[in-house]
Every structure is written in C-alpha cells, then in structure tokens.
Design a protein around this motif. Structure first.
Motif, PDB file in Angstrom:
ATOM      1  N   ARG A 101       0.840  -1.207   0.000  1.00 28.50           N
ATOM      2  CA  ARG A 101       0.000   0.000   0.000  1.00 28.50           C
ATOM      3  C   ARG A 101       0.872   1.253   0.000  1.00 28.50           C
ATOM      4  N   PHE A 102       1.991   1.183   0.672  1.00 27.88           N
ATOM      5  CA  PHE A 102       2.931   2.299   0.709  1.00 27.88           C
ATOM      6  C   PHE A 102       3.417   2.637  -0.702  1.00 27.88           C
ATOM      7  N   VAL A 103       3.729   1.608  -1.483  1.00 27.33           N
ATOM      8  CA  VAL A 103       4.170   1.818  -2.864  1.00 27.33           C
ATOM      9  C   VAL A 103       3.025   2.346  -3.723  1.00 27.33           C
ATOM     10  N   LEU A 104       1.835   1.792  -3.545  1.00 31.13           N
ATOM     11  CA  LEU A 104       0.687   2.251  -4.319  1.00 31.13           C
ATOM     12  C   LEU A 104       0.409   3.726  -4.044  1.00 31.13           C
ATOM     13  N   ARG A 105       0.550   4.118  -2.798  1.00 29.44           N
ATOM     14  CA  ARG A 105       0.281   5.506  -2.408  1.00 29.44           C
ATOM     15  C   ARG A 105       1.375   6.468  -2.866  1.00 29.44           C
ATOM     16  N   THR A 106       2.628   6.039  -2.756  1.00 29.97           N
ATOM     17  CA  THR A 106       3.740   6.977  -2.940  1.00 29.97           C
ATOM     18  C   THR A 106       4.579   6.738  -4.192  1.00 29.97           C
ATOM     19  N   GLY A 107       4.477   5.553  -4.783  1.00 32.85           N
ATOM     20  CA  GLY A 107       5.281   5.237  -5.960  1.00 32.85           C
ATOM     21  C   GLY A 107       6.554   4.501  -5.563  1.00 32.85           C
ATOM     22  N   PHE A 108       6.902   3.469  -6.312  1.00 31.11           N
ATOM     23  CA  PHE A 108       8.065   2.644  -5.992  1.00 31.11           C
ATOM     24  C   PHE A 108       9.355   3.466  -6.028  1.00 31.11           C
ATOM     25  N   GLY A 109       9.435   4.398  -6.976  1.00 28.32           N
ATOM     26  CA  GLY A 109      10.632   5.225  -7.081  1.00 28.32           C
ATOM     27  C   GLY A 109      10.879   6.061  -5.842  1.00 28.32           C
ATOM     28  N   ASN A 110       9.814   6.548  -5.229  1.00 24.33           N
ATOM     29  CA  ASN A 110       9.940   7.347  -4.010  1.00 24.33           C
ATOM     30  C   ASN A 110      10.130   6.469  -2.768  1.00 24.33           C
ATOM     31  N   ALA A 111       9.571   5.271  -2.811  1.00 25.10           N
ATOM     32  CA  ALA A 111       9.520   4.417  -1.623  1.00 25.10           C
ATOM     33  C   ALA A 111      10.699   3.468  -1.474  1.00 25.10           C
ATOM     34  N   ILE A 112      11.418   3.188  -2.564  1.00 19.27           N
ATOM     35  CA  ILE A 112      12.396   2.098  -2.552  1.00 19.27           C
ATOM     36  C   ILE A 112      13.455   2.242  -1.467  1.00 19.27           C
ATOM     37  N   HIS A 113      13.957   3.433  -1.267  1.00 21.75           N
ATOM     38  CA  HIS A 113      15.032   3.593  -0.283  1.00 21.75           C
ATOM     39  C   HIS A 113      14.523   3.296   1.129  1.00 21.75           C
ATOM     40  N   PHE A 114      13.382   3.846   1.470  1.00 17.37           N
ATOM     41  CA  PHE A 114      12.801   3.617   2.797  1.00 17.37           C
ATOM     42  C   PHE A 114      12.477   2.138   2.988  1.00 17.37           C
ATOM     43  N   LEU A 115      11.917   1.501   1.951  1.00 10.56           N
ATOM     44  CA  LEU A 115      11.588   0.077   2.041  1.00 10.56           C
ATOM     45  C   LEU A 115      12.851  -0.765   2.183  1.00 10.56           C
ATOM     46  N   GLY A 116      13.922  -0.331   1.521  1.00 10.35           N
ATOM     47  CA  GLY A 116      15.187  -1.045   1.651  1.00 10.35           C
ATOM     48  C   GLY A 116      15.723  -0.968   3.070  1.00 10.35           C
ATOM     49  N   ILE A 117      15.612   0.201   3.684  1.00  8.66           N
ATOM     50  CA  ILE A 117      16.054   0.382   5.070  1.00  8.66           C
ATOM     51  C   ILE A 117      15.262  -0.544   5.995  1.00  8.66           C
ATOM     52  N   ARG A 118      13.990  -0.731   5.683  1.00  6.36           N
ATOM     53  CA  ARG A 118      13.136  -1.576   6.517  1.00  6.36           C
ATOM     54  C   ARG A 118      13.192  -3.058   6.136  1.00  6.36           C
ATOM     55  N   GLY A 119      13.993  -3.382   5.130  1.00  3.82           N
ATOM     56  CA  GLY A 119      14.191  -4.777   4.773  1.00  3.82           C
ATOM     57  C   GLY A 119      13.148  -5.386   3.856  1.00  3.82           C
ATOM     58  N   TYR A 120      12.367  -4.529   3.173  1.00  5.82           N
ATOM     59  CA  TYR A 120      11.336  -5.053   2.280  1.00  5.82           C
ATOM     60  C   TYR A 120      11.844  -5.275   0.854  1.00  5.82           C
ATOM     61  N   CYS A 121      12.958  -4.667   0.522  1.00  5.36           N
ATOM     62  CA  CYS A 121      13.574  -4.898  -0.785  1.00  5.36           C
ATOM     63  C   CYS A 121      15.068  -4.603  -0.673  1.00  5.36           C
ATOM     64  N   ASN A 122      15.814  -5.043  -1.644  1.00  4.50           N
ATOM     65  CA  ASN A 122      17.269  -4.906  -1.586  1.00  4.50           C
ATOM     66  C   ASN A 122      17.725  -3.504  -1.961  1.00  4.50           C
ATOM     67  N   LEU A 123      18.753  -3.041  -1.251  1.00  3.92           N
ATOM     68  CA  LEU A 123      19.364  -1.736  -1.544  1.00  3.92           C
ATOM     69  C   LEU A 123      20.837  -1.945  -1.882  1.00  3.92           C
ATOM     70  N   PRO A 124      21.400  -1.060  -2.684  1.00  4.56           N
ATOM     71  CA  PRO A 124      22.837  -1.152  -2.950  1.00  4.56           C
ATOM     72  C   PRO A 124      23.639  -1.038  -1.662  1.00  4.56           C
ATOM     73  N   ALA A 125      24.765  -1.712  -1.602  1.00  7.29           N
ATOM     74  CA  ALA A 125      25.613  -1.672  -0.404  1.00  7.29           C
ATOM     75  C   ALA A 125      26.003  -0.234  -0.076  1.00  7.29           C
ATOM     76  N   GLY A 126      25.935   0.103   1.209  1.00 10.87           N
ATOM     77  CA  GLY A 126      26.349   1.432   1.643  1.00 10.87           C
ATOM     78  C   GLY A 126      25.245   2.471   1.612  1.00 10.87           C
ATOM     79  N   ALA A 127      24.053   2.104   1.130  1.00 13.53           N
ATOM     80  CA  ALA A 127      22.953   3.082   1.078  1.00 13.53           C
ATOM     81  C   ALA A 127      22.485   3.404   2.492  1.00 13.53           C
ATOM     82  N   GLU A 128      22.220   4.673   2.755  1.00  8.50           N
ATOM     83  CA  GLU A 128      21.762   5.118   4.066  1.00  8.50           C
ATOM     84  C   GLU A 128      20.569   6.032   3.924  1.00  8.50           C
ATOM     85  N   MET A 129      19.826   6.166   5.012  1.00  4.05           N
ATOM     86  CA  MET A 129      18.657   7.049   5.025  1.00  4.05           C
ATOM     87  C   MET A 129      19.074   8.396   5.563  1.00  4.05           C
TER      88      MET A 129
END
Length: 202
Positions: free
Chosen positions: A174-202
């Motif tokens: 629902r977060f992606v539907l509301r905000t868009g995957f492009g906007n949400a990916i970094h936050f979702l990566g921090i929370r462990g819902y999808c993979n982020l490049p090594a070294g990425a920080e919030m």
C-alpha cells in the motif's frame, strides 16, 4: 497546560504572531505524554495540527527556502508530532489519514490499486511496482508529503516517510501504491522489504 495548548491550536493562522505561537505549541507537543493524544482527539486538536503541516510543507515544497537546515526546522517537528499521535491513537490516525487521503478520492484510488496489483509485478516483499503514486494530484497535501520523501535533508525525508508509512498502516504494498516505488524504494530497503545497494543510508 494541556487545556491551554489545545486552545492555542484553535487560533487563526492568518495572524503571523499567533501562528508563531502555534508553532511553539508543536515544539512542546514533541514531548507530550501518550495519554494527551486522547485529549487532543476529543477536543478537536488534530485537525489544526494537520493544517499546520499543510502550511509548513507548502512553505518548503512550494516556496523553497533553499536551506536544508531551514527546511528541516520548518517541517520535521510537525511531521514527528503527527507521527507520534497517529501511533498513539487510532482515532488520531484516522483523522490524519482522512486529511492526507480524502475519503472522496478513495474509490478511484482503490480501483487503480486493484488494477496495479493484478499486474503481478513485485519486488521483494512488495506486491506492486508502480513507479509514480497512483493518486497524488499536484498541490495536494499528499503530493507535498511525497515530494519530501526524496528531499536532500535526511531528517526531512525520513520524517515524511515514517508518517506516510504509518498512514499506510505499515503495509509495504500500500505504501508503494500511495507513494510510488521510485519514491519508496530507499525507505523500504532500510526496513528490509527490498534490496538496496551496499552502503545506502537514510
């Protein structure tokens, strides 16, 4: 003091001096006890706080101060206050959610969401990959909050993401539907819902 703070929130936003007092109230509410959320809900204190958020986000997103420190000072306190209230109190959560995602727009959103999920695209634990928000018309409060998700100042974007996450009930799809995957990916990566490049920080 709690009664006085709630009454101050009902002052007009038109008078700049009174509005500065309301911003001072917001700062005090950062340390308000959990139980105070019930008083604010029962005495109409949540809607004025959402109105402050709408004004402050416009100040940053539309008028742009050009200073990361000023941007953070303008929006982070009110974002954090509303996040805490939404976490503390379900009625407060509903009030904020209805202001950010108006009920009269929900039927159209749900239809778009159903169609998007039916595409079967997924990433990690997220069952949607729409790159842009399904329903965030320019100028709306939700559009402004989504803009803050990718702000250069880290406290601004983290606070906006956390509030929107709470308004989406912690549901990654629902977060992606509301905000868009492009906007949400970094936050979702921090929370462990999808993979982020090594070294990425919030």
């Amino acid at each position: 003091i709690g009664i006085i703070l709630c009454e101050l929130l009902h002052f007009t936003n038109a008078d700049q001096r009174l509005y500065q007092i309301k911003l001072a109230v917001v700062a005090l509410l950062l340390n308000a006890p959990k139980e105070y959320s019930c008083y604010l809900v029962n005495n109409g204190g949540i809607k004025p706080l959402v109105d402050i958020m709408a004004y402050q986000t416009s100040l940053v997103v539309v008028e742009r101060t050009g200073s990361s420190a000023e941007d953070a000072a303008a929006v982070v306190p009110i974002l954090l206050v509303l996040l805490k209230l939404a976490q503390y109190n379900e009625s407060a959560l509903k009030i904020v959610k209805d202001e950010v995602f108006p009920p009269d727009a929900e039927e159209a959103f749900e239809q778009q969401a159903t169609a998007e999920i039916a595409k079967g695209k997924s990433e990690g634990k997220v069952n949607a990959k729409n790159m842009a928000p399904l329903d965030a018309p320019k100028g709306t409060l939700r559009w402004k909050l989504i803009r803050l998700m990718t702000w250069t100042e880290s406290n601004v974007k983290r606070s906006a993401c956390e509030l929107l996450w709470a308004l989406c009930d912690g549901d990654s799809t629902r977060f992606v539907l509301r905000t868009g995957f492009g906007n949400a990916i970094h936050f979702l990566g921090i929370r462990g819902y999808c993979n982020l490049p090594a070294g990425a920080e919030m």
